[in-house]
Design a protein around this motif. Structure first.
Motif, mmCIF file in Angstrom:
data_model
loop_
_atom_site.group_PDB
_atom_site.id
_atom_site.type_symbol
_atom_site.label_atom_id
_atom_site.label_comp_id
_atom_site.label_asym_id
_atom_site.label_seq_id
_atom_site.Cartn_x
_atom_site.Cartn_y
_atom_site.Cartn_z
ATOM 1 N N SER A 126 0.821 -1.213 0.000
ATOM 2 C CA SER A 126 0.000 0.000 0.000
ATOM 3 C C SER A 126 0.855 1.264 0.000
ATOM 4 N N ASN A 127 2.118 1.110 0.393
ATOM 5 C CA ASN A 127 3.057 2.233 0.372
ATOM 6 C C ASN A 127 3.987 2.194 -0.834
ATOM 7 N N GLY A 128 3.676 1.326 -1.783
ATOM 8 C CA GLY A 128 4.459 1.263 -3.017
ATOM 9 C C GLY A 128 5.780 0.540 -2.879
ATOM 10 N N ILE A 129 5.910 -0.316 -1.864
ATOM 11 C CA ILE A 129 7.158 -1.041 -1.609
ATOM 12 C C ILE A 129 6.946 -2.518 -1.923
ATOM 13 N N SER A 130 7.823 -3.095 -2.724
ATOM 14 C CA SER A 130 7.747 -4.527 -3.025
ATOM 15 C C SER A 130 8.486 -5.323 -1.947
ATOM 16 N N PRO A 131 7.827 -6.306 -1.346
ATOM 17 C CA PRO A 131 8.530 -7.145 -0.367
ATOM 18 C C PRO A 131 9.434 -8.163 -1.059
ATOM 19 N N MET A 132 10.670 -8.241 -0.605
ATOM 20 C CA MET A 132 11.609 -9.292 -1.019
ATOM 21 C C MET A 132 11.844 -10.127 0.240
ATOM 22 N N ILE A 133 11.283 -11.320 0.271
ATOM 23 C CA ILE A 133 11.232 -12.078 1.518
ATOM 24 C C ILE A 133 12.276 -13.180 1.560
ATOM 25 N N THR A 134 13.068 -13.151 2.630
ATOM 26 C CA THR A 134 13.968 -14.255 2.943
ATOM 27 C C THR A 134 13.221 -15.235 3.833
ATOM 28 N N LEU A 135 13.187 -16.486 3.428
ATOM 29 C CA LEU A 135 12.454 -17.476 4.204
ATOM 30 C C LEU A 135 13.089 -17.708 5.569
ATOM 31 N N HIS A 136 14.422 -17.794 5.595
ATOM 32 C CA HIS A 136 15.072 -18.112 6.866
ATOM 33 C C HIS A 136 16.381 -17.343 7.006
ATOM 34 N N GLN A 137 16.483 -16.563 8.096
ATOM 35 C CA GLN A 137 17.706 -15.822 8.389
ATOM 36 C C GLN A 137 18.111 -16.086 9.841
ATOM 37 N N TRP A 138 18.472 -17.359 10.097
ATOM 38 C CA TRP A 138 19.188 -17.794 11.297
ATOM 39 C C TRP A 138 18.322 -18.103 12.520
ATOM 40 N N ASP A 139 17.062 -17.657 12.582
ATOM 41 C CA ASP A 139 16.273 -17.891 13.802
ATOM 42 C C ASP A 139 15.491 -19.208 13.694
ATOM 43 N N LEU A 140 16.217 -20.302 13.785
ATOM 44 C CA LEU A 140 15.654 -21.638 13.618
ATOM 45 C C LEU A 140 14.719 -21.982 14.778
ATOM 46 N N PRO A 141 13.606 -22.661 14.520
ATOM 47 C CA PRO A 141 12.777 -23.144 15.632
ATOM 48 C C PRO A 141 13.615 -24.016 16.569
ATOM 49 N N TYR A 142 13.509 -23.757 17.860
ATOM 50 C CA TYR A 142 14.398 -24.435 18.809
ATOM 51 C C TYR A 142 14.234 -25.962 18.813
ATOM 52 N N PRO A 143 13.033 -26.495 18.643
ATOM 53 C CA PRO A 143 12.939 -27.964 18.584
ATOM 54 C C PRO A 143 13.790 -28.577 17.463
ATOM 55 N N LEU A 144 13.946 -27.866 16.347
ATOM 56 C CA LEU A 144 14.815 -28.372 15.280
ATOM 57 C C LEU A 144 16.276 -28.299 15.704
ATOM 58 N N VAL A 145 16.614 -27.298 16.499
ATOM 59 C CA VAL A 145 17.961 -27.213 17.052
ATOM 60 C C VAL A 145 18.250 -28.452 17.896
ATOM 61 N N THR A 159 23.953 -25.606 17.386
ATOM 62 C CA THR A 159 22.728 -25.145 18.039
ATOM 63 C C THR A 159 22.402 -23.723 17.639
ATOM 64 N N TYR A 160 23.260 -22.771 17.959
ATOM 65 C CA TYR A 160 22.885 -21.405 17.576
ATOM 66 C C TYR A 160 24.053 -20.468 17.409
ATOM 67 N N GLY A 161 24.616 -19.938 18.460
ATOM 68 C CA GLY A 161 25.457 -18.745 18.323
ATOM 69 C C GLY A 161 26.918 -19.009 18.107
ATOM 70 N N GLU A 162 27.720 -18.111 18.598
ATOM 71 C CA GLU A 162 29.149 -18.122 18.345
ATOM 72 C C GLU A 162 29.861 -18.994 19.365
ATOM 73 N N HIS A 163 30.316 -20.149 18.928
ATOM 74 C CA HIS A 163 31.167 -20.996 19.735
ATOM 75 C C HIS A 163 32.490 -21.163 19.005
ATOM 76 N N ASN A 164 33.457 -21.683 19.659
ATOM 77 C CA ASN A 164 34.792 -21.816 19.085
ATOM 78 C C ASN A 164 34.794 -22.873 17.985
ATOM 79 N N ALA A 165 35.077 -22.439 16.770
ATOM 80 C CA ALA A 165 35.050 -23.371 15.632
ATOM 81 C C ALA A 165 36.084 -24.479 15.773
ATOM 82 N N THR A 166 37.169 -24.219 16.526
ATOM 83 C CA THR A 166 38.201 -25.246 16.671
ATOM 84 C C THR A 166 37.708 -26.415 17.504
#
Length: 504
Positions: free
Chosen positions: A148-167, A214-221
């Motif tokens: 309605s404001n003349g803006i086209s939505p470009m939708i990303t399906l998933h940007q990192w916030d995974l449902p916790y049960p899937l985690v 699971t989710y955030g920043e842990h030590n990759a090593t």
């Protein structure tokens, strides 16, 4: 923007820079000696971006399920995030989406890159457990407000916030997530596909598959060395599954893309062939890892040869880098209508042998920031030249027919970020100009520029301590007031002019 874990080569530098502030006033290259005064093609598009967890808030409202980041930010009394911040309220866009639409309209934006909260639509990640109608209703209101404001939505399906049960079931390491993602995407396409014609399946998988399972920043090593490759394998299968549901099953007529991110790779010694080859391997491990299977049938040759060899040397019966069978090769091939490309900085690259720690170790490379370059307040080097370079690379490797939507932005620590953000104005100016050169001088098929971000928001592990927004958000005010910065005014001018018209 990204504040999860990144490649081992410079993750410590990146997070130290952000957390310690690196808050000296940021300097931008001056002068217009190499500045191109011209305009973009008439059909060039301008947009701004956010993501669901970073702005929506309403973390436990109206039937929404718990996300990975809800759990991660609340864990250990909030100590995982700077200053104990979280996205419980964030910018409260769950209630203030109409205000956000007006911000976009005032800027003259053509599109808005936003993401869906998977657990807001499918609380457990399992469609068989139920779909949240309130979540569907919310996104319908958002989409309709934008249109309605003349803006086209470009939708990303998933940007990192995974449902916790899937985690809890293994996240991207469990291949059952492929079908769960397909089920989720099918709901989104059916509910919103009559009005949304541009979709992105997943955002910056290079970062998310290296993060903790699971989710955030842990030590990759401390992570199993096969983990990122299994995760990426399932990410690509999920992408292809969603693409085929959209195109073949539902027969919708829009476009479906994938957002990838990469630094530009600069050989530390440009006269040394081994450094040049190392730079090529970096780009293969950033872009090729996710795009080559879509344009061919396998991962980049450098990754295949190195990881297969190292896996054999480790006594493994099979490679840590999986292979696609013919069925998946066929599903993946051509499963992209455009690519979202996030570019923020360049790195120096040199060979480093004998390591299997992280993606860079497996690629026999080491990276560092160029000490001669100025830094943003977020600690990243200011290297606009890499924008044009990486666009030319994508054109050369994947063809000029592939449409590209660039994403770029500039962070500053909270103490230094003000409404008079001239540093961000200058940053956008020189980076957008590099895109202009790539389009007009190099023939790069860039269809749009996306500014990160529409407003200050929750910047992952940095919380609200690093700002990327062109609108300030007063997080101390109950109304979370949005106020345009100078960078918003600058972008509005550039959008109005469609670039930088020649001086008269």
């Amino acid at each position: 923007m990204f504040s999860l874990t990144y490649s081992v080569g410079f993750v410590a530098i990146l997070f130290t820079s952000i957390i310690l502030g690196m808050s000296s006033p940021m300097k931008i290259r001056g002068g217009d000696d190499d500045f191109l005064y011209d305009v973009f093609p008439e059909d060039f598009e301008w947009g701004l971006a956010t993501s669901a967890y970073q702005i929506e808030g309403a973390w436990d409202t109206d039937g929404k399920g718990i996300s990975a980041w809800d759990e991660w930010s609340h864990e250990n009394n909030g100590s995982n995030i700077e200053k104990g911040h979280n996205g419980d309220v964030a910018c409260d866009s769950y209630h203030k989406f109409e205000d956000d639409s007006k911000l976009l309209k005032n800027l003259g934006a053509n599109f808005y890159k936003l993401s869906l909260s998977w657990p807001r639509l499918v609380p457990t990640g399992h469609v068989s457990d139920g779909i949240n109608q309130a979540g569907i209703d919310y996104y319908n209101k958002v989409i309709n407000s934008l249109l309605s404001n003349g803006i086209s939505p470009m939708i990303t399906l998933h940007q990192w916030d995974l449902p916790y049960p899937l985690v809890q079931e293994g996240s991207w390491l469990n291949d059952s997530i492929v079908n769960h993602f397909g089920d989720f995407s099918r709901i989104a396409f059916k509910e919103f596909g009559d009005r949304v014609t541009q979709w992105i399946t997943l955002h910056e998988p290079f970062i998310s598959v290296q993060a903790d399972p699971t989710y955030g920043e842990h030590n990759a090593t401390e992570q199993p060395p096969e983990k990122p490759y299994i995760g990426a394998h399932n990410v690509l299968k999920a992408h292809a599954t969603a693409y085929r549901i959209y195109k073949d099953e539902l027969k919708l007529q829009g476009q479906v893309g994938l957002t990838v991110n990469s630094e530009w790779a600069v050989p530390k010694d440009s006269t040394n062939q081994t450094h040049i080859e190392a730079a090529d391997r970096l780009l293969a491990s950033r872009l090729g890892w996710f795009l080559d299977p879509i344009f061919g049938s396998d991962y980049p040759l450098s990754m295949r040869e190195l990881i297969d060899r190292k896996s054999k040397e480790e006594g493994r019966a099979t490679s840590r880098l999986p292979s696609f069978d013919k069925e998946w090769q066929d599903k993946l091939r051509g499963s992209i209508d455009f690519v979202g490309l996030n570019y923020f900085f360049s790195v120096l690259v040199e060979p480093k042998y004998g390591s299997t720690v992280g993606i860079d170790g497996d690629s026999d490379i080491a990276t560092e920031f160029d000490p001669s370059k100025n830094r943003t307040g977020g600690g990243l080097p200011i290297t606009p030249f890499g924008m044009r370079k990486i666009l030319s690379y994508v054109k050369s490797k994947y063809g000029s027919d592939l449409p590209i939507y660039m994403i770029n932005g500039c962070g500053e620590v909270e103490e230094k970020d003000t409404l008079d953000d001239q540093f961000r104005v200058d940053f956008f100016k020189i980076h957008i100009n590099e895109v202009l050169k790539a389009v007009l001088l190099d023939g790069a098929n860039v269809r749009g520029f996306t500014a990160w971000s529409l407003m200050d928001n929750f910047e992952w592990t940095s919380g609200y301590t690093v700002k990327y927004g062109v609108h300030a958000v007063d997080f101390s005010h109950p109304d979370l007031t949005r106020t345009p910065k100078e960078s918003a005014k600058f972008l509005k001018s550039v959008i109005t002019d469609n670039g930088f018209p020649p001086k008269k």
